[in-house]
Design a protein around this motif. Structure first.
Motif, PDB file in Angstrom:
ATOM      1  N   ASP A 141      44.285  96.945  49.358  1.00 61.89           N
ATOM      2  CA  ASP A 141      43.157  96.745  48.518  1.00 61.89           C
ATOM      3  C   ASP A 141      42.250  95.175  48.863  1.00 61.89           C
ATOM      4  O   ASP A 141      41.280  95.107  49.210  1.00 61.89           O
ATOM      5  N   LEU A 142      43.034  94.057  49.271  1.00 58.95           N
ATOM      6  CA  LEU A 142      42.500  92.691  49.515  1.00 58.95           C
ATOM      7  C   LEU A 142      41.302  93.723  50.933  1.00 58.95           C
ATOM      8  O   LEU A 142      40.353  93.266  51.737  1.00 58.95           O
ATOM      9  N   TYR A 143      42.446  93.314  52.238  1.00 61.60           N
ATOM     10  CA  TYR A 143      42.433  93.932  52.889  1.00 61.60           C
ATOM     11  C   TYR A 143      40.903  94.851  53.271  1.00 61.60           C
ATOM     12  O   TYR A 143      39.885  94.352  53.809  1.00 61.60           O
ATOM     13  N   ARG A 144      40.661  95.980  52.712  1.00 67.53           N
ATOM     14  CA  ARG A 144      39.761  96.919  52.572  1.00 67.53           C
ATOM     15  C   ARG A 144      38.514  95.812  51.888  1.00 67.53           C
ATOM     16  O   ARG A 144      37.275  95.537  52.485  1.00 67.53           O
ATOM     17  N   HIS A 145      38.642  95.000  50.591  1.00 68.96           N
ATOM     18  CA  HIS A 145      37.436  94.482  50.153  1.00 68.96           C
ATOM     19  C   HIS A 145      36.480  94.041  51.505  1.00 68.96           C
ATOM     20  O   HIS A 145      35.647  93.082  51.516  1.00 68.96           O
ATOM     21  N   PHE A 146      37.682  92.830  51.913  1.00 75.02           N
ATOM     22  CA  PHE A 146      37.466  91.744  52.899  1.00 75.02           C
ATOM     23  C   PHE A 146      36.984  91.831  54.281  1.00 75.02           C
ATOM     24  O   PHE A 146      36.798  91.424  55.311  1.00 75.02           O
TER      25      PHE A 146
END
Length: 62
Positions: free
Chosen positions: A42-47
């Protein structure tokens, strides 16, 4: 920068410290701030830390 050298850094953190390696014309894919938490995917997609974003950054530095 010598255009025969393409430099793109992928870091699951901020750019701090990488500037000296990628130079002014290099690309960076990573976080833009501190304090986020969550599942890694989720964090990788968000950033935007994704293969597509890395390819996009590489094309932009050509």
């Amino acid at each position: 920068m010598d255009r025969s050298t393409l430099r793109v850094t992928v870091e699951a953190a901020v750019v701090q410290g990488w500037e000296r390696y990628i130079g002014e014309d290099g690309g960076f894919v990573g976080m833009t701030g501190f304090g986020a938490s969550g599942a890694v995917p989720d964090l990788y997609r968000h950033f935007g830390i994704t293969p597509d974003r890395v390819a996009e950054e590489a094309r932009a530095t050509l």
